[in-house]
Scaffold this active site. Structure first.
Site, PDB file in Angstrom:
ATOM      1  N   ASP A 278      41.880  21.370  40.979  1.00 24.64           N
ATOM      2  CA  ASP A 278      41.352  22.597  40.368  1.00 24.64           C
ATOM      3  C   ASP A 278      40.262  23.174  41.266  1.00 24.64           C
ATOM      4  O   ASP A 278      39.261  23.720  40.797  1.00 24.64           O
ATOM      5  CB  ASP A 278      40.812  22.322  38.958  1.00 24.64           C
ATOM      6  CG  ASP A 278      40.516  23.600  38.171  1.00 24.64           C
ATOM      7  OD1 ASP A 278      40.875  24.690  38.648  1.00 24.64           O
ATOM      8  OD2 ASP A 278      39.898  23.501  37.098  1.00 24.64           O
ATOM      9  N   ALA A 312      32.782  25.464  36.587  1.00 25.71           N
ATOM     10  CA  ALA A 312      33.644  26.475  37.191  1.00 25.71           C
ATOM     11  C   ALA A 312      34.494  25.828  38.269  1.00 25.71           C
ATOM     12  O   ALA A 312      34.157  25.863  39.451  1.00 25.71           O
ATOM     13  CB  ALA A 312      32.805  27.612  37.768  1.00 25.71           C
TER      14      ALA A 312
END
Length: 401
Positions: A278, A312
């Site tokens: 990710d 994030a």
């Protein structure tokens, strides 16, 4: 293509680790694993690579990556995609899904068009397809997704996406509780797309309905979704109960507590877990301030957060994720399966993900610290991405038995 002999390596197999073995590759395919020589080869054409007792694993497959080394693939440029391909190869990943974030339709289409121009010409890891993370996600569980681009499923919009990218769309992450989500699940199921759920406030019952309708994957499990409560078990428990549902895990010492990683492994096993990065553009660069998904993201001590503290994405690499997973007590053979075998199976890449006869020679050599020594795709060393010391890797001669 000549035959390649990789001498003296460890290999992780389905249920054990083989030590001090040789791996033979012919025409980009694994032809033999053992210590004895193949009798039907021309010794003059055999290239020999010394493995030095290091760990040889199937090339890892990252189904969820956004950027690396200062490049964000959502900028819609070929260069950014190529730089992520390069970064993946340097960190032991030989295939990846180009992953979007929620955006305008214009920006998403630009990404899709850039992928079509790059695929087949990658300088490092191969593009296995596209993972659409959004924009059909729940604002309540948006995480770092930009709220102004989140919306309910739009079938006309999705049809336009498929007109542009077609079979390149391999995975789509949605919030199944949104209006129109069940129709979208049916549409995606008919096209063989892996339907993932995340950034979702789905109840246990809503998640069960989605899994029974065709959803089969959970994006960055536990993150961006309704948490478990003993009277409101939510999406995660629903996924735990469904044998066909696999879970993504960001193992970076930030997104998941070690006990949660072990719990996921205990319940799902290696065949139901997938290691991912990710990663955003900060992967490979370290601390600093970056722009991602329309937000300012600050990376400090490897943690990427918005100004309000929201996580994030990640800066972990696939080889680091593998090392960390093993350090948590997960067996090496299981960790390798989670990084290679399971994502290959989920994506229908039937010739990848294992070191077995007949499989494609997408391979990575790791030292004891899990640092990548080299990577190869289809039996060819990736020697033009920078970062590997490939001098004298190959020699020609008669292999010994």
């Amino acid at each position: 293509m000549s035959t390649i002999l990789i001498k003296n390596v460890q290999t992780a197999h389905t249920d054990h680790v083989l030590r001090s073995v040789d791996v033979w590759i012919r025409e980009g395919i694994i032809a033999h694993i053992g210590t004895e020589a193949l009798m039907d080869i021309d010794p003059k054409s055999c290239e020999i690579m010394e493995g030095n007792g290091h760990l040889l694993i199937p090339g890892m497959i990252d189904v969820h990556i956004h950027g690396a080394n200062g490049f964000d693939m959502m900028d819609g440029t070929e260069n950014s995609i190529q730089e992520v391909s390069r970064a993946c190869a340097l960190t032991g990943c030989t295939s990846f899904l180009v992953t979007s974030v929620s955006s305008s339709m214009e920006d998403l289409l630009a990404l899709l068009r850039a992928v079509k121009r790059v695929i087949g010409h990658e300088i490092g890891a191969k593009i296995a397809g596209i993972h659409l993370e959004g924009p059909y996600l729940n604002v309540k569980r948006k995480g770092m997704q930009n709220e102004r681009f989140l919306r309910h499923p739009d079938m006309n919009e999705m049809k336009q996406i498929f007109q542009e990218a077609g079979e390149l769309i391999k995975m789509v992450t949605i919030a199944p509780e949104l209006p129109g989500a069940m129709e979208l699940i049916q549409f995606l199921k008919e096209r063989g797309v892996v339907i993932a759920v995340a950034h979702s406030d789905a109840t246990y019952e809503e998640a069960k309905e989605a899994f029974q309708a065709g959803a089969s994957h959970v994006t960055h499990c536990f993150n961006g979704m309704r948490p478990i409560h003993h009277r409101d078990p939510g999406l995660v428990v629903a996924a735990f109960e469904e044998d066909h549902v696999s879970l993504q895990a960001i193992v970076d010492q930030v997104h998941l507590h070690p006990a949660i990683v072990r719990l996921m492994h205990r319940i799902k096993g290696p065949e139901g877990m997938v290691l991912i990065t990710d990663a955003l553009q900060a992967m490979g660069l370290g601390d600093g301030v970056y722009q991602f998904g329309g937000h300012e993201v600050t990376v400090k001590s490897g943690e990427a957060r918005l100004t309000d503290g929201t996580l994030a994405s990640s800066t972990v690499t696939m080889n680091e994720a593998l090392r960390l997973t093993v350090s948590l007590g997960i067996p090496l053979i299981d960790a390798v399966a989670m990084a290679s075998t399971t994502p290959a199976r989920i994506l229908g890449m039937s010739q990848l993900g294992k070191i077995e006869i007949g499989y494609r020679a997408d391979l990575v050599l790791l030292d004891p610290q899990y640092q990548v020594q080299w990577a190869m795709i289809d039996g060819k060393l990736i020697d033009h991405v920078g970062g590997f010391d490939l001098s004298n890797r190959l020699s020609t001669g008669t292999p010994s038995s």
